[in-house]
Each structure stands twice: as C-alpha cells, then as structure tokens.
Scaffold this active site. Structure first.
Site, PDB file in Angstrom:
ATOM      1  N   SER A 102       0.849  -1.181   0.000  1.00  0.00           N
ATOM      2  CA  SER A 102       0.000   0.000   0.000  1.00  0.00           C
ATOM      3  C   SER A 102       0.889   1.238   0.000  1.00  0.00           C
ATOM      4  O   SER A 102       2.118   1.130   0.075  1.00  0.00           O
ATOM      5  CB  SER A 102      -0.901   0.002   1.232  1.00  0.00           C
ATOM      6  N   LYS A 103       0.231   2.376  -0.068  1.00  0.00           N
ATOM      7  CA  LYS A 103       0.956   3.651  -0.158  1.00  0.00           C
ATOM      8  C   LYS A 103       1.998   3.814   0.933  1.00  0.00           C
ATOM      9  O   LYS A 103       3.010   4.457   0.729  1.00  0.00           O
ATOM     10  CB  LYS A 103      -0.038   4.800  -0.070  1.00  0.00           C
TER      11      LYS A 103
END
Ligand code: GLU
Length: 466
Positions: free
Chosen positions: A239-240
């Site tokens: 994820s980010k």
C-alpha cells in the site's frame, strides 16, 4: 488467432496499482503467447466511486507499459439494459426471486445470527414466498443451489471447493434497479466469451458464486487463475505506506516501462534463474501454470537494478525522448543545448533512474552558477590559472572531434607540463560542470562542444582563479 480470450477488468476508482498492472501483464502475455485476444473492460458500475480521471489514468498507464488491448475499452455502465434482461430471465425461470426484506430486518437477523454464533447468511424469508407485493421496494436475489459443493481447478492455486450451503442467495439487482458487481462480471465474461479469467486472489471468494450464476444462465464456465497479492517488505499488502504503488508514479520517478514490466513478470513467476526478459522472451516463456501460489514481496532495490540495466543497454535516442520530461521538470529546454541522445550516451553507464540521469545531465544545458569549493581547494589559484590557460589555448586550435582524441589531447598537455591527469582533469571538470562527479573529460568536451567548453573555462578562470 486462437479462441483464447482474456480480459483485464479494472474498477476506475483510482490510478493503476502495480498489482493491477501485473494482473494486466499476465493476461496480456497469455493472449500474446497463444495468439488470443486481450480485452480491456472498465468496471464502472460503482457510479459513486468511479471517475473519468481514474479511467484516463488507467488507460494512460496501460499505454505507457505497452500493454495494448485488442478489444475495448468496454464500459459496464453501457450494459445496464443487458444485465437487467438477464435478471428478468432468471426471475422468469424461477432461478431468482424478489426479496422484500428491509435493511433493518436484515440487520436484526444478522445480529441475531452473530449472537447465536452462526455465520450470518440470508435466512431465505422471501425465497419461498409466492405473493407479489406491488407497493414494496425489493431487491432481486439469486436462488443459489444449496446442495453439494462448488469447485474449480484454479490454474495457479489448484483445486478450490466451497460447500454450496455456505453460499448466500446473492443480491443481483439492488432496490434502485441497478445490477450488482458479481452479476455484471458473469454476464460480461460470458457475453465476451472469456475463456480464462485471470485476476487478483482477493476475488477467490466471488468465484463459486459466479460459477453458480454461469450454470444457472447456461453459460460455459471459464477457467480461473487467481494471482497472489503483492506485499510490502513488512509482509502486509502493498500500500501507499510502503512507497509508490501507482504505475505512473514509477514513470515519474524515472523508471523505464521495460524495467517495470520485467520486474512485475518476475514477481511471482520464474523461468529457471533468468532475471532479464525482453518482451519477446517473456511472451515465449511465460506460463500461467508456473506462477507461484504464495504472495510476493515488492523489492525496490531489484527494480532499480533492472532499471539501471535497461538504461545502460537502452537506445540513446529512445532514452532521450523519455528523459525530456525529467529535464523539463528542472526548467531545462532540451532544444537548447547539446543533442540529448549524445548527453544520454555519456550518462547511461551509471544512472539508475532517468531522474538521476536528468540531475546529472543538467550541467550540459546550464553553465554552472557555482563551483564545488571543497574540490577546488585542493589546487592553488596559480595552478588553476595555468591549467585553464593551457587547456583553453589547446582546445581553441584543436581539430580533435572524438572523446578519445580529446582525452589524448589532455594527455599531451600533461606530458608537456609535467602534470598528472588528475591535476588537469579535475579542475576542468569543475569548470565545466560545477562539480567533480561527471563523465570522462573527453566525453564532456565533445558533448558540450569546444566553443561552450572554452567559454566555461574562461568563466571559471575569472571566478575562481583570478
Ligand atoms: N473490477 C475488479 C477489480 O478491479 C476485477 C474483477 C475481475 O477481474 O473479475 O478488482
């Protein structure tokens, strides 16, 4: 052309994630390998969350990666009538029914089930009713077969089976008349005659419900391949917070599409110990059956290594085109200065990304505004003056045209004056680039041109050696 038909079906609720790109790549490779058809379908039925900006971003990323599609893009929102028609068919065949239970009733039943330790599942209140409540809102539910099991042989994960009794009577049409996700996917895959569904393994639980729908509608069931997730270095889903996850962010950081594609194909798939694959090799060697069953960890260092490989071995003219936006970001107009391909040739040996290359290339287009004081401090002003005068003097009358000839000329100056190469090369490199980290001196001079070189030496002489 073979009969194989595959599709990539992103939901346009954000940019193209590297995980999605890998799913697209696996589909594309399979189609290209078998002479099949690769279809792009935009799953935009979630009208609230789907945006045109996301659609554009996904198409742009697919194009940048070179994952060309043969049919589409198709949009599910164009097919609402088609889906409604099939809902009607199921209703008429008694394979679906109207459910009048309200959200409140369903919630109460869910809570009750949880309290009693039962898995929450629709209890079938409306499954057997035959009265038609004209004035009440309703959803349409699929009358899911309850006996036996639903099983499939996943091309990656092997055999997967679900007891049918665990499968709910899926809502296929909401009370506002819109069809639901699992239903649209089945209709589209059937209508588009998809033969193999390759998608992320977050969809494994949808597959048995979809298989039941194919069977109820009398459509052939495709093969399935569920690709394991990509994880960050802490083994949580990528994820980010692990860094960039968007394909286009990698472009902006200076990665080449070839490097990202090569990186992604190896993420979960292997062919012996091979690491470097051209597109043709990938197509020839890729086999969906050799995709691993476990999740893979994203490794930025390896991606950088591959990127450096593709930069080093890339065609300078092509790299020049890709470098242009990175130069523009630094306020550099690639039209004003040396030929960009020539600049690339002097830097491609050592740059890991195009960003790094642009950073190092800047001096070719902009004369230094300051000089590396610490590096200059190694030489006294008298020496600097002597070097600058000797070099400028020789260059002004030089006929040398290649980097090797310029290097030879510097060697002659050293021999004449009794200097070591470092005593000449370093001051000149600083005069030309501002710093001491730069390509070989002959390469710089040839790329900058003798006129510009002499001008920069004169300026350095005035500024630091006067
Ligand atoms: N639209 C789904 C997603 O983006 C893909 C569904 C599928 O491939 O069947 O996750």
């Amino acid at each position: 052309m073979s009969d194989m038909r595959v599709r990539f079906a992103p939901s346009p609720t954000g940019f193209l994630h590297v995980g999605g790109a890998r799913t697209a790549l696996f589909n594309w490779l399979l189609a290209r390998k078998q002479g099949g058809t690769f279809i792009l379908r935009i799953e935009d039925t979630d009208v609230e969350r789907s945006t045109q900006a996301s659609i554009d971003a996904i198409l742009q990323a697919m194009e940048w990666l070179g994952l060309n599609w043969d049919e589409g893009p198709f949009y599910q929102t164009d097919n609402f009538d088609l889906y409604r028609g099939y809902v009607q068919k199921l209703l008429e065949a008694g394979k679906a029914y109207k459910c009048y239970c309200t959200a409140g009733e369903l919630e109460a039943k869910r809570e009750q089930a949880m309290k009693e330790g039962r898995k929450p599942k629709y209890d079938g209140t409306c499954r057997e009713r035959d009265d038609y409540l004209a004035d009440r809102p309703f959803v349409v539910r699929f009358r899911a077969p309850q006996a036996g099991e639903v099983a499939f042989d996943d091309l990656i994960k092997g055999r997967i089976a679900f007891p049918a009794e665990e499968l709910d009577d899926l809502i296929i049409q909401r009370s506002d008349g819109t069809p639901t996700y699992n239903f649209c996917v089945v209709i589209d895959d059937a209508i588009m005659k998809i033969t193999t569904v390759i998608r992320g393994d977050d969809h494994v639980n949808n597959t048995p419900r979809q298989i039941q729908l194919y069977e109820a509608l009398g459509f052939p069931v495709p093969k399935f391949a569920h690709v394991p997730m990509i994880l960050g270095d802490d083994k949580a889903r990528l994820s980010k917070r692990h860094g960039a996850t968007s394909v286009m962010a990698y472009r902006d950081m200076g990665f080449l599409p070839e490097a990202l594609i090569n990186y992604l194909v190896r993420l979960g798939w292997s062919h012996g110990d091979d690491e470097i694959f051209s597109r043709e090799e990938m197509i020839r060697k890729f086999d969906i059956n050799n995709v691993g069953r476990s999740a893979s960890v994203f490794n930025t260092d390896k991606l950088l290594w591959l990127n450096a490989h593709y930069i080093k071995n890339g065609d300078p003219a092509q790299l020049a085109g890709l470098l242009a936006p990175h130069l523009a970001k630094r306020g550099i107009d690639p039209q004003c200065g040396p030929e960009v391909a020539a600049v690339v040739r002097t830097l491609q040996e050592r740059a890991q990304t195009l960003e790094e290359m642009a950073e190092r290339a800047a001096f070719y287009f902009k004369a230094p505004e300051s000089y590396d004081e610490a590096a200059l401090a190694k030489f006294d002003k008298e020496h600097l003056r002597a070097v600058f005068d000797a070099v400028a003097g020789r260059l002004e009358t030089a006929t040398a045209a290649t980097a090797a000839e310029i290097d030879a000329l510097f060697k002659e100056i050293c021999a004449d004056k009794g200097w070591k190469m470092g005593q000449v090369g370093q001051p000149v490199r600083i005069a030309l680039s501002g710093g001491s980290q730069a390509p070989g001196i002959g390469e710089i001079v040839v790329t900058l041109g003798i006129g510009e070189t002499v001008k920069r030496i004169a300026r350095a002489r005035e500024t630091v050696a006067a």
